[in-house]
Design a protein around this motif. Structure first.
Motif, PDB file in Angstrom:
ATOM      1  N   UNK A 188       2.561   7.738   4.415  1.00 33.81           N
ATOM      2  CA  UNK A 188       2.325   6.299   4.244  1.00 33.81           C
ATOM      3  C   UNK A 188       1.070   6.051   3.413  1.00 33.81           C
ATOM      4  N   UNK A 189       0.021   6.789   3.687  1.00 29.51           N
ATOM      5  CA  UNK A 189      -1.234   6.620   2.944  1.00 29.51           C
ATOM      6  C   UNK A 189      -1.046   7.031   1.491  1.00 29.51           C
ATOM      7  N   UNK A 190      -0.333   8.114   1.258  1.00 33.79           N
ATOM      8  CA  UNK A 190      -0.066   8.564  -0.114  1.00 33.79           C
ATOM      9  C   UNK A 190       0.721   7.508  -0.882  1.00 33.79           C
ATOM     10  N   UNK A 191       1.730   6.931  -0.234  1.00 29.79           N
ATOM     11  CA  UNK A 191       2.519   5.874  -0.887  1.00 29.79           C
ATOM     12  C   UNK A 191       1.643   4.662  -1.187  1.00 29.79           C
ATOM     13  N   UNK A 192       0.796   4.299  -0.250  1.00 30.73           N
ATOM     14  CA  UNK A 192      -0.082   3.150  -0.448  1.00 30.73           C
ATOM     15  C   UNK A 192      -1.047   3.408  -1.603  1.00 30.73           C
ATOM     16  N   UNK A 193      -1.632   4.596  -1.665  1.00 30.43           N
ATOM     17  CA  UNK A 193      -2.567   4.913  -2.746  1.00 30.43           C
ATOM     18  C   UNK A 193      -1.845   4.994  -4.098  1.00 30.43           C
ATOM     19  N   UNK A 194      -0.590   5.393  -4.076  1.00 25.71           N
ATOM     20  CA  UNK A 194       0.211   5.401  -5.296  1.00 25.71           C
ATOM     21  C   UNK A 194       0.375   3.980  -5.834  1.00 25.71           C
ATOM     22  N   UNK A 195       0.611   3.047  -4.937  1.00 26.68           N
ATOM     23  CA  UNK A 195       0.724   1.645  -5.352  1.00 26.68           C
ATOM     24  C   UNK A 195      -0.608   1.117  -5.871  1.00 26.68           C
ATOM     25  N   UNK A 252       7.094  -4.442  -1.828  1.00 25.72           N
ATOM     26  CA  UNK A 252       6.819  -2.999  -1.676  1.00 25.72           C
ATOM     27  C   UNK A 252       5.428  -2.773  -1.094  1.00 25.72           C
ATOM     28  N   UNK A 253       4.455  -3.542  -1.547  1.00 25.65           N
ATOM     29  CA  UNK A 253       3.089  -3.449  -1.010  1.00 25.65           C
ATOM     30  C   UNK A 253       3.077  -3.826   0.469  1.00 25.65           C
ATOM     31  N   UNK A 254       3.747  -4.911   0.799  1.00 26.67           N
ATOM     32  CA  UNK A 254       3.793  -5.359   2.198  1.00 26.67           C
ATOM     33  C   UNK A 254       4.447  -4.305   3.092  1.00 26.67           C
ATOM     34  N   UNK A 255       5.575  -3.756   2.632  1.00 25.42           N
ATOM     35  CA  UNK A 255       6.270  -2.731   3.415  1.00 25.42           C
ATOM     36  C   UNK A 255       5.394  -1.497   3.603  1.00 25.42           C
ATOM     37  N   UNK A 256       4.745  -1.069   2.540  1.00 25.91           N
ATOM     38  CA  UNK A 256       3.942   0.152   2.589  1.00 25.91           C
ATOM     39  C   UNK A 256       2.685  -0.032   3.424  1.00 25.91           C
ATOM     40  N   UNK A 257       2.009  -1.163   3.274  1.00 24.00           N
ATOM     41  CA  UNK A 257       0.800  -1.365   4.086  1.00 24.00           C
ATOM     42  C   UNK A 257       1.152  -1.507   5.563  1.00 24.00           C
ATOM     43  N   UNK A 258       2.293  -2.108   5.854  1.00 24.65           N
ATOM     44  CA  UNK A 258       2.730  -2.212   7.254  1.00 24.65           C
ATOM     45  C   UNK A 258       3.038  -0.821   7.808  1.00 24.65           C
ATOM     46  N   UNK A 279      -2.919   2.893  -7.373  1.00 27.60           N
ATOM     47  CA  UNK A 279      -3.077   3.479  -8.718  1.00 27.60           C
ATOM     48  C   UNK A 279      -2.235   2.752  -9.754  1.00 27.60           C
ATOM     49  N   UNK A 280      -1.088   2.244  -9.325  1.00 27.91           N
ATOM     50  CA  UNK A 280      -0.191   1.523 -10.234  1.00 27.91           C
ATOM     51  C   UNK A 280      -0.529   0.030 -10.309  1.00 27.91           C
ATOM     52  N   UNK A 281      -1.610  -0.376  -9.651  1.00 28.04           N
ATOM     53  CA  UNK A 281      -2.049  -1.782  -9.627  1.00 28.04           C
ATOM     54  C   UNK A 281      -0.983  -2.710  -9.050  1.00 28.04           C
ATOM     55  N   UNK A 282      -0.224  -2.205  -8.084  1.00 26.43           N
ATOM     56  CA  UNK A 282       0.800  -3.003  -7.409  1.00 26.43           C
ATOM     57  C   UNK A 282       0.287  -3.377  -6.018  1.00 26.43           C
ATOM     58  N   UNK A 283      -0.605  -4.349  -5.987  1.00 26.81           N
ATOM     59  CA  UNK A 283      -1.272  -4.721  -4.743  1.00 26.81           C
ATOM     60  C   UNK A 283      -0.705  -5.972  -4.099  1.00 26.81           C
ATOM     61  N   UNK A 284       0.507  -6.306  -4.463  1.00 27.41           N
ATOM     62  CA  UNK A 284       1.174  -7.455  -3.843  1.00 27.41           C
ATOM     63  C   UNK A 284       2.680  -7.248  -3.958  1.00 27.41           C
TER      64      UNK A 284
END
Length: 72
Positions: free
Chosen positions: A21-28, A38-44, A30-35
């Motif tokens: 989960x943390x790796x996926x979140x950090x991948x987002x 996908x961001x909501x699902x991953x941060x949850x 890095x890709x500047x996808x902070x909203x």
């Protein structure tokens, strides 16, 4: 399996999920996808994985709340 083995197996599963989960979140990040969805699902997912890990550690540290054994 011994109690120690049980702990290791379950701890490894929880750590693997938290790491994924943390790796996926950090991948987002890095890709500047902070909203977005996908961001909501991953941060949850990351938050819930962290909570499961901490709950497991606290449960293992403090034991059964109904057990009043003070000999530890």
């Amino acid at each position: 399996m011994t109690t120690t083995d049980d702990f290791r197996v379950h701890a490894h599963e929880l750590i693997r999920d938290l790491d994924a989960a943390t790796t996926q979140m950090m991948s987002l990040v890095s890709a500047h996808q902070l909203s977005g969805p996908e961001w909501e699902r991953t941060t949850r997912w990351q938050h819930e994985a962290y909570e499961r890990w901490m709950n497991y550690l606290n449960e293992r540290s403090y034991g059964d709340p109904g057990n009043n054994d003070q000999s530890r």
